[in-house]
Design a protein around this motif. Structure first.
Motif, PDB file in Angstrom:
ATOM      1  N   ALA A 124       0.839  -1.204   0.000  1.00 56.26           N
ATOM      2  CA  ALA A 124       0.000   0.000   0.000  1.00 56.26           C
ATOM      3  C   ALA A 124       0.868   1.247   0.000  1.00 56.26           C
ATOM      4  CB  ALA A 124      -0.933  -0.014   1.213  1.00 56.26           C
ATOM      5  N   GLY A 125       1.826   1.316  -0.919  1.00 57.51           N
ATOM      6  CA  GLY A 125       2.807   2.370  -1.082  1.00 57.51           C
ATOM      7  C   GLY A 125       2.804   3.536  -0.115  1.00 57.51           C
ATOM      8  N   PRO A 126       1.938   4.507  -0.301  1.00 57.48           N
ATOM      9  CA  PRO A 126       1.980   5.701   0.540  1.00 57.48           C
ATOM     10  C   PRO A 126       1.763   5.418   2.032  1.00 57.48           C
ATOM     11  CG  PRO A 126       0.718   6.133  -1.434  1.00 57.48           C
ATOM     12  CD  PRO A 126       0.994   4.660  -1.424  1.00 57.48           C
ATOM     13  N   PHE A 127       0.996   4.395   2.356  1.00 56.42           N
ATOM     14  CA  PHE A 127       0.768   4.048   3.758  1.00 56.42           C
ATOM     15  C   PHE A 127       2.081   3.600   4.405  1.00 56.42           C
ATOM     16  CE2 PHE A 127      -1.532   1.018   6.861  1.00 56.42           C
ATOM     17  CZ  PHE A 127      -1.501   1.969   7.864  1.00 56.42           C
ATOM     18  N   GLY A 128       2.855   2.779   3.702  1.00 54.21           N
ATOM     19  CA  GLY A 128       4.144   2.339   4.221  1.00 54.21           C
ATOM     20  C   GLY A 128       5.121   3.489   4.369  1.00 54.21           C
ATOM     21  N   LEU A 129       5.122   4.405   3.409  1.00 56.33           N
ATOM     22  CA  LEU A 129       5.988   5.576   3.497  1.00 56.33           C
ATOM     23  C   LEU A 129       5.596   6.436   4.695  1.00 56.33           C
ATOM     24  CD1 LEU A 129       8.189   7.473   2.420  1.00 56.33           C
ATOM     25  CD2 LEU A 129       6.454   8.451   0.890  1.00 56.33           C
TER      26      LEU A 129
END
Length: 151
Positions: A124-129
């Motif tokens: 979940a790209g942005p969530f991990g960032l």
């Protein structure tokens, strides 16, 4: 090659990179493959060719483009648009995950703290960032900025 096969190959292509980031973060092969431009250039080339085929080559949906919601919807209405979009997500999520790993090593994070961030960035790209940056703030090993080091 069918677009379904290409979609599967793109999916499979990033799994080794994520495995290296998670299980062998300091290995020379991880540096050579994941922290080089190999993945961005390879998937980026595929993305670029697919995008041009979709938007300019007549393989996308009617009216495909970026100028409106309807144009973007048309872009993703064709299978090639889905493959191109998915390659885009996978490429940028991996790029962000590799940055997180390098940044965490530079800042002296325990790799165990980084693993949940990497898994979330993969899924979940942005969530991990967001989780990684919040971890930097909470541990006082970096802030909200993207600077190499914090003064």
């Amino acid at each position: 090659m069918s677009l379904e096969t290409l979609f599967s190959l793109i999916n499979l292509s990033v799994i080794p990179a994520w495995a290296l980031l998670i299980f062998a973060p300091r290995w020379s092969l991880t540096k050579a493959l994941v922290h080089s431009m190999l993945y961005p250039l390879g998937l980026g080339l595929l993305y670029t060719v697919g995008l041009f085929m979709s938007v300019f080559g007549g393989m996308g949906g009617e009216g495909a483009g970026f100028g409106s919601i309807a144009a973007v919807r048309a872009l993703f209405s064709a299978d090639i648009g889905i493959v191109v979009g998915w390659a885009h997500y996978l490429l940028f999520d991996l790029f962000v995950g590799a940055w997180e790993a390098r940044d965490a090593q530079r800042r002296g994070f325990s790799h165990w703290l980084l693993i949940p961030c990497l898994l979330l960035t993969f899924m979940a790209g942005p969530f991990g960032l967001l989780l990684y940056v919040a971890l930097r703030v909470m541990t006082k090993k970096g802030g909200w900025g993207l600077e190499e080091t914090d003064a």
